[in-house]
Design a protein around this motif. Structure first.
Motif, PDB file in Angstrom:
ATOM      1  N   PHE A 187      -2.139  -6.537   8.333  1.00  0.00           N
ATOM      2  CA  PHE A 187      -3.093  -6.392   7.228  1.00  0.00           C
ATOM      3  C   PHE A 187      -2.561  -7.124   5.995  1.00  0.00           C
ATOM      4  O   PHE A 187      -3.272  -7.873   5.324  1.00  0.00           O
ATOM      5  N   LYS A 188      -1.274  -6.933   5.723  1.00  0.00           N
ATOM      6  CA  LYS A 188      -0.652  -7.551   4.548  1.00  0.00           C
ATOM      7  C   LYS A 188      -0.760  -9.086   4.626  1.00  0.00           C
ATOM      8  O   LYS A 188      -1.084  -9.751   3.659  1.00  0.00           O
ATOM      9  N   LYS A 189      -0.509  -9.602   5.808  1.00  0.00           N
ATOM     10  CA  LYS A 189      -0.578 -11.053   6.014  1.00  0.00           C
ATOM     11  C   LYS A 189      -1.973 -11.576   5.680  1.00  0.00           C
ATOM     12  O   LYS A 189      -2.131 -12.599   5.023  1.00  0.00           O
ATOM     13  N   TYR A 191      -3.882   5.091   2.029  1.00  0.00           N
ATOM     14  CA  TYR A 191      -3.324   4.643   0.737  1.00  0.00           C
ATOM     15  C   TYR A 191      -2.328   3.502   0.942  1.00  0.00           C
ATOM     16  O   TYR A 191      -2.092   2.724   0.039  1.00  0.00           O
ATOM     17  N   PHE A 192      -1.719   3.414   2.130  1.00  0.00           N
ATOM     18  CA  PHE A 192      -0.798   2.286   2.355  1.00  0.00           C
ATOM     19  C   PHE A 192      -1.557   0.965   2.407  1.00  0.00           C
ATOM     20  O   PHE A 192      -1.066  -0.054   1.925  1.00  0.00           O
ATOM     21  N   HIS A 193      -2.775   0.992   2.992  1.00  0.00           N
ATOM     22  CA  HIS A 193      -3.578  -0.245   2.963  1.00  0.00           C
ATOM     23  C   HIS A 193      -3.896  -0.594   1.511  1.00  0.00           C
ATOM     24  O   HIS A 193      -3.832  -1.756   1.106  1.00  0.00           O
ATOM     25  N   GLU A 194      -4.274   0.436   0.765  1.00  0.00           N
ATOM     26  CA  GLU A 194      -4.619   0.167  -0.635  1.00  0.00           C
ATOM     27  C   GLU A 194      -3.398  -0.399  -1.374  1.00  0.00           C
ATOM     28  O   GLU A 194      -3.505  -1.363  -2.133  1.00  0.00           O
ATOM     29  N   GLN A 195      -2.234   0.207  -1.130  1.00  0.00           N
ATOM     30  CA  GLN A 195      -1.012  -0.275  -1.785  1.00  0.00           C
ATOM     31  C   GLN A 195      -0.795  -1.761  -1.486  1.00  0.00           C
ATOM     32  O   GLN A 195      -0.479  -2.560  -2.368  1.00  0.00           O
TER      33      GLN A 195
END
Ligand code: HEM
Length: 514
Positions: free
Chosen positions: A122-124, A188-192
């Motif tokens: 996701f981060k990528k 919330y980790f996705h949001e972060q």
């Protein structure tokens, strides 16, 4: 970043023959550049180029320029050195950095109790989006101060990214989120991750421009707005069609929210409020369609959704960031607002105003860690490539100390931030308010103290380039100019510490004695 498409091949001996002002070639990282016509326009002077004409100037180049100069001037590349490979090619779009401490554990997939492989992917993808759609504009808008192109909000909305900046919850129902994520999968980790990657635009004013108003202006609508507002306004904003901001602070009321003077008086027919007053430092207000506005109603406070229209005017303020953020004075002069635009109950606006503070502060912390990480990467690279007194800067113990101090500060705050994200994801709203309000306040304080140290050290490491808006130290200059924003906005450092301790006092056991 574009790398020139190179077809022609040369030998080093061929390049060496082009060593005059009338035919001036150089090699940078195996690529051959013809600087004959460019030399007179070179900001660093033609003379320095004459001195390296016909030679490999890779080391000189990287001692004085950022890599992106090469992509901006890719037209000057005329070929490559035969059978040599580029050693310093730019990372591909979305790639993580290999520089130690340049990425969080989440990106590196080092064992972490919080981050899964899926988070990394996701981060990528978010990074790719930022690099493709936001980065190319960031510097231009931040330095010109122009208000952002509305198209960028549509792009973010269509990609499902805007919705990813507001936490999990019922407001996501029926939406497809970024990277095809379903609302129930979103944490919330996705949001972060989204906040972290957005913070990497490297030009704070533009980072603010692309939705800082929305992340604080929309939550009151989501949590306390009537049904019509939840349907209409929420959709318009999440789709990127309309912009919203939060209008609380005033010339005479900052952290002291109770000092608000902006007033709403009900008309005798009871169908409207008439609003009069001035708000100050309202991020994104210059281009917002909606203003989530704190007003005095009689003895209490209320929150109204005010639409731009007759009597509403905005006047941009030149903050130390960039006017591209649209941070403005907002004046309401006899503005007629339907009573249906009340958010929450009349006279009970205080909980509405306070409702998103924890979330806002947490966003500042996780975004702030990401920017600090980027600054550390800049410093590490600079210290390794910059030569002083005949050796790389990093050979100086004092520079290694400064770098180490920065890393240690960041990793401590990052760990606390990650733990807080985990706790948020395990608590409902009421529990978050009860248990995390004071903790997040102290965390925000710690993160902005960290930012001050990182800014100070980065300036000392970069020297004159840290106070120059373009070129090598561009990101450091921006950081040292704007890092104080987060120490003031969303509650000043002093208020944060006080709040943290007062919350702890509330939970203090009555029977505790030494
Ligand atoms: C493709 C080749 C080159 C291009 C396109 C180029 C372009 C630029 C640009 C745009 C700047 C302004 C500062 C910035 O934005 O970073 C600059 C500054 C400068 N360049 Fe170049 N340059 C090239 C090669 C070189 C080489 C080989 C040298 C030295 C041998 C050099 C020496 C300088 C110096 C001394 C400055 C001023 C740096 C400062 O103020 O800190 N340039 N160059």
């Amino acid at each position: 970043m574009a790398t020139p498409t190179i077809t022609k091949q040369y030998t080093r001996a061929e390049v060496a023959q082009h060593n005059t002002a009338t035919s001036l070639w150089i090699i940078i990282d195996s690529i051959v550049y013809d600087l004959t016509d460019f030399a007179d326009a070179h900001p660093g002077s033609a003379l320095v180029l004459y001195k390296v004409a016909g030679t490999d100037a890779t080391e000189q180049f990287f001692g004085l320029h950022r890599r992106d100069v090469l992509s901006k001037y890719s037209k000057l590349a005329i070929g490559a050195i035969a059978s040599e490979k580029q050693q310093l090619a730019p990372p591909s779009n979305g790639a993580f950095s290999d520089v130690p401490y340049a990425e969080s554990l989440a990106a590196l997939q080092k064992p972490s109790p919080f981050h899964s492989k899926e988070h990394v992917e996701f981060k990528k993808k978010v990074r790719q989006f930022v690099e493709e759609h936001l980065l190319p504009d960031a510097e231009y808008y931040a330095s010109s101060g122009k208000l952002p192109d509305p198209e960028v909000f549509r792009k973010m909305g269509a990609a499902g990214l805007t919705a990813c900046r507001l936490g999990p919850g019922p407001h996501l129902k029926g939406r497809t989120l970024f990277a095809g994520l379903a609302p129930h999968e979103f944490t919330y980790f996705h949001e972060q991750i989204v906040h972290e990657e957005f913070a990497r635009v490297g030009a704070y004013g533009y980072g603010e421009a692309i939705g800082s108003g929305m992340v604080i202006g929309l939550p009151p609508v989501i949590q306390f707005g009537p049904k019509w507002m939840q349907e209409k306004v929420l959709k318009e904003v999440l789709d990127g069609e309309k912009m919203i901001c939060l209008a609380i602070t005033e010339p005479g009321a900052g952290s002291d929210v109770a000092g608000i003077q902006c007033e709403a008086v009900k008309t005798p027919c009871g169908k409207f409020y008439i609003v009069n007053g001035t708000k100050k430092w309202i991020t994104n207000s210059a281009f917002s369609h909606y203003f989530t506005t704190a007003v005095r109603t009689g003895k209490g406070y209320s929150v109204l959704l005010i639409e731009r229209g007759p009597g509403v005017s905005t006047d941009v303020i030149k903050t130390s960031g960039s006017t591209t953020s649209g941070t403005s004075y907002v004046t309401f002069e006899n503005v007629k607002v339907p009573v249906e635009n009340l958010i929450g109950k009349e006279g009970q606006g205080f909980p509405v105003i306070m409702s998103n503070f924890n979330h806002e502060r947490w966003i500042m912390v996780v975004g702030g860690c990401s920017t600090a990480r980027q600054i550390i990467e800049e410093c590490f690279k600079w210290a390794m490539q910059r030569k002083v007194f005949g050796k790389p800067l990093i050979e100086q113990p004092v520079i290694r100390f400064k770098l180490g101090q920065m890393i240690a500060e960041l990793e401590a705050v990052q760990s606390w931030a990650d733990l807080t994200t985990y706790q948020m994801s395990k608590m409902n709203y009421a529990e978050q308010t009860k248990y995390l309000g004071g903790q997040i306040a102290l965390l925000k304080y710690k993160s902005t103290r960290m930012a001050s140290l990182i800014s100070d050290n980065a300036v000392q490491i970069f020297g004159g380039r840290a106070i120059t808006r373009t070129g090598m130290g561009r990101l450091i200059e921006n950081y040292q100019r704007v890092h104080k924003h987060l120490a003031v906005l969303g509650g000043s450092e002093e208020i944060m510490v006080d709040l943290g301790v007062r919350q702890a006092m509330k939970a203090f056991p009555r029977d505790a004695r030494l």
